[in-house]
Design a protein around this motif. Structure first.
Motif, PDB file in Angstrom:
ATOM      1  N   PRO A  66      36.502 -58.077  21.402  1.00 37.42           N
ATOM      2  CA  PRO A  66      36.836 -58.557  22.703  1.00 37.42           C
ATOM      3  C   PRO A  66      36.857 -60.243  22.716  1.00 37.42           C
ATOM      4  CG  PRO A  66      34.769 -57.693  23.095  1.00 37.42           C
ATOM      5  CD  PRO A  66      35.217 -57.485  21.582  1.00 37.42           C
ATOM      6  N   ARG A  67      37.562 -60.602  23.721  1.00 41.72           N
ATOM      7  CA  ARG A  67      37.337 -62.326  23.927  1.00 41.72           C
ATOM      8  C   ARG A  67      36.733 -62.381  25.344  1.00 41.72           C
ATOM      9  NH1 ARG A  67      43.348 -64.218  22.474  1.00 41.72           N
ATOM     10  NH2 ARG A  67      42.228 -66.167  22.711  1.00 41.72           N
ATOM     11  N   ARG A  68      35.838 -62.454  25.521  1.00 44.36           N
ATOM     12  CA  ARG A  68      35.092 -62.384  26.778  1.00 44.36           C
ATOM     13  C   ARG A  68      34.725 -63.873  27.276  1.00 44.36           C
ATOM     14  NH1 ARG A  68      30.610 -57.800  25.330  1.00 44.36           N
ATOM     15  NH2 ARG A  68      30.945 -58.958  23.193  1.00 44.36           N
ATOM     16  N   ILE A  70      32.746 -65.556  30.727  1.00 49.19           N
ATOM     17  CA  ILE A  70      31.893 -65.502  31.933  1.00 49.19           C
ATOM     18  C   ILE A  70      31.826 -66.626  32.728  1.00 49.19           C
ATOM     19  CG2 ILE A  70      30.113 -64.123  33.111  1.00 49.19           C
ATOM     20  CD1 ILE A  70      31.882 -62.563  31.140  1.00 49.19           C
ATOM     21  N   HIS A  87      30.525 -67.053  26.659  1.00 52.78           N
ATOM     22  CA  HIS A  87      31.766 -66.623  26.051  1.00 52.78           C
ATOM     23  C   HIS A  87      31.329 -65.658  24.680  1.00 52.78           C
ATOM     24  CE1 HIS A  87      31.780 -69.791  22.870  1.00 52.78           C
ATOM     25  NE2 HIS A  87      31.168 -70.433  23.742  1.00 52.78           N
ATOM     26  N   GLU A  88      32.329 -65.260  24.139  1.00 53.34           N
ATOM     27  CA  GLU A  88      32.332 -64.174  23.118  1.00 53.34           C
ATOM     28  C   GLU A  88      31.340 -64.704  22.128  1.00 53.34           C
ATOM     29  OE1 GLU A  88      32.518 -60.728  21.996  1.00 53.34           O
ATOM     30  OE2 GLU A  88      33.640 -61.405  23.540  1.00 53.34           O
ATOM     31  N   TYR A 102      29.504 -59.185  31.078  1.00 51.48           N
ATOM     32  CA  TYR A 102      29.719 -59.228  29.599  1.00 51.48           C
ATOM     33  C   TYR A 102      29.632 -58.152  28.943  1.00 51.48           C
ATOM     34  CZ  TYR A 102      29.377 -61.353  24.883  1.00 51.48           C
ATOM     35  OH  TYR A 102      29.326 -61.684  23.685  1.00 51.48           O
ATOM     36  N   PHE A 105      32.352 -55.583  30.277  1.00 52.44           N
ATOM     37  CA  PHE A 105      33.634 -55.908  29.574  1.00 52.44           C
ATOM     38  C   PHE A 105      33.490 -55.390  28.180  1.00 52.44           C
ATOM     39  CE2 PHE A 105      35.454 -60.120  32.163  1.00 52.44           C
ATOM     40  CZ  PHE A 105      35.560 -59.178  33.126  1.00 52.44           C
ATOM     41  N   GLY A 106      32.540 -55.457  27.447  1.00 53.77           N
ATOM     42  CA  GLY A 106      32.400 -54.824  26.054  1.00 53.77           C
ATOM     43  C   GLY A 106      32.350 -53.600  26.029  1.00 53.77           C
ATOM     44  N   TYR A 109      35.975 -52.565  26.751  1.00 54.33           N
ATOM     45  CA  TYR A 109      36.921 -52.847  25.383  1.00 54.33           C
ATOM     46  C   TYR A 109      36.402 -51.810  24.458  1.00 54.33           C
ATOM     47  CZ  TYR A 109      39.019 -55.461  21.365  1.00 54.33           C
ATOM     48  OH  TYR A 109      39.960 -55.519  20.344  1.00 54.33           O
ATOM     49  N   SER A 120      42.314 -54.692  23.795  1.00 51.94           N
ATOM     50  CA  SER A 120      42.354 -55.316  25.124  1.00 51.94           C
ATOM     51  C   SER A 120      43.330 -54.850  26.034  1.00 51.94           C
ATOM     52  CB  SER A 120      42.315 -56.555  25.324  1.00 51.94           C
ATOM     53  OG  SER A 120      42.141 -57.505  26.208  1.00 51.94           O
ATOM     54  N   ILE A 128      39.680 -61.892  28.591  1.00 53.32           N
ATOM     55  CA  ILE A 128      39.193 -61.306  29.955  1.00 53.32           C
ATOM     56  C   ILE A 128      38.051 -62.106  30.521  1.00 53.32           C
ATOM     57  CG2 ILE A 128      40.202 -59.176  29.817  1.00 53.32           C
ATOM     58  CD1 ILE A 128      37.400 -58.021  28.864  1.00 53.32           C
TER      59      ILE A 128
END
Length: 348
Positions: A66-68, A70, A87-88, A102, A105-106, A109, A120, A128
């Motif tokens: 994923p590309r997180r 926050i 971030h990621e 975080y 979201f993971g 995903y 995604s 995201i």
């Protein structure tokens, strides 16, 4: 015609219902949530109006990570991201809300990638963004349709920290998945299907993360974020209408609610397809993200699914997809029929 409205975990009708019995202080917080809800709905409707057809993108060449991002809104109500705090690949921070967003979201995903090979929200590795600590004691969490999920901290009575709800995060991000697949019109039965699909996959995110079978799952939505006024949960997928004293969801088509509020009762009537999925999953047994989840996911991606689909139209496609994948007389197909029979939606 509304392709999308603001996807909030607490619908406006529930906020109004809560306000009737609230204290002065609680009513002010609810009015704040309703005001934000209205503002974002208008902005999102203007964006959604430019979407004239479902967006069906090809599978990305690579994926699996994923590309997180926050962001800490520091109690601002700005619609743009605040301070980037994680971030990621970054290690956990001292802020539990940042870490929960975080991780949620993971987990979302992971379900979509591990089980359905979806990269995604848009299947193209879309970044995201989480905007935590939105507003002051803000009683809601929502997806804005443009890659951002907003998290209120709650007032402690209606909601608590909304980042704690892994199923809530899965629910909101799934609105984005629906936007990029079936693009279901957010009104009437198609809007209720839109909401139900988010509840289905939100519940699957939680079940997959916890390793629960369909029999072990509680099938409650929002149990981890509700305060005492909404205990024990926002919605029940197995027993719609019983989650809290304000829950008015019908459990079958006999009790379908005809209303002009909340885009034609999209959060109310979603209880009907919710129960159909839960009955299907429990009847099949085992992990609900496998056969039941696959049938619903394939239906969401089925080109035959129309943006203005009815419950009956969606149900027919779930049965067709179950028969195609598992066989016309398979236990899976029989379970799908049993699910829709339980909620009195005719299916052929």
């Amino acid at each position: 015609m509304k392709r999308h409205s603001l996807a909030c975990i607490l619908p406006p009708d529930l906020l109004v219902s809560l306000a009737r019995d609230a204290t002065h202080e609680q009513r002010l917080a609810l009015l704040q949530a309703l005001n934000v809800d209205s503002s974002f709905r208008q902005a999102r409707a203007e964006t959604a109006a430019r979407l004239v057809a479902p967006v069906r993108l090809a599978l990305a060449a690579a994926g699996g990570t994923p590309r997180r991002f926050i962001y800490d809104q520091q109690h601002s109500q700005s619609p743009t991201p605040g301070t980037l705090v994680r971030h990621e690949g970054d290690p956990p921070t001292a802020d539990a809300s940042v870490n929960a967003a975080y991780d949620g979201f993971g987990a979302t995903y992971s379900l979509y990638w591990d089980v359905f090979q979806r990269d995604s929200i848009d299947d193209q590795g879309m970044p995201i963004a989480a905007l935590v600590h939105y507003g002051t004691a803000f009683d809601n969490a929502f997806w804005d349709g443009q890659g951002h999920m907003f998290f209120g901290d709650g007032d402690g009575r209606i909601l608590t920290d909304t980042t704690r709800g892994m199923d809530v995060i899965g629910h909101e991000l799934t609105h984005g998945v629906t936007q990029h697949t079936a693009n279901l019109v957010y009104s009437g039965e198609s809007g209720a299907l839109n909401e139900s699909i988010s509840d289905v996959f939100g519940s699957l995110v939680k079940q997959y993360h916890l390793g629960q079978t369909a029999a072990q799952a509680d099938w409650l939505i929002g149990a981890d974020i509700v305060g005492p006024l909404l205990k024990p949960a926002l919605r029940s997928m197995t027993a719609p209408g019983t989650a809290n004293k304000h829950d008015n969801q019908p459990a079958d088509m006999t009790h379908f609610v005809q209303t002009t509020s909340d885009n034609g009762g999209v959060h109310t009537n979603s209880g009907i397809p919710n129960r159909a999925f839960a009955v299907t999953a429990i009847t099949i047994g085992g992990s609900a993200w496998l056969a039941p989840g696959t049938i619903w996911y394939e239906t969401l991606n089925d080109p035959r699914l129309k943006p203005n689909s009815t419950f009956a139209g969606f149900a027919a496609l779930t049965l067709k997809n179950a028969r195609t994948r598992y066989g016309a007389t398979s236990p899976e197909a029989d379970a799908v029929r049993a699910g829709w029979d339980a909620v009195k939606v005719p299916v052929q």
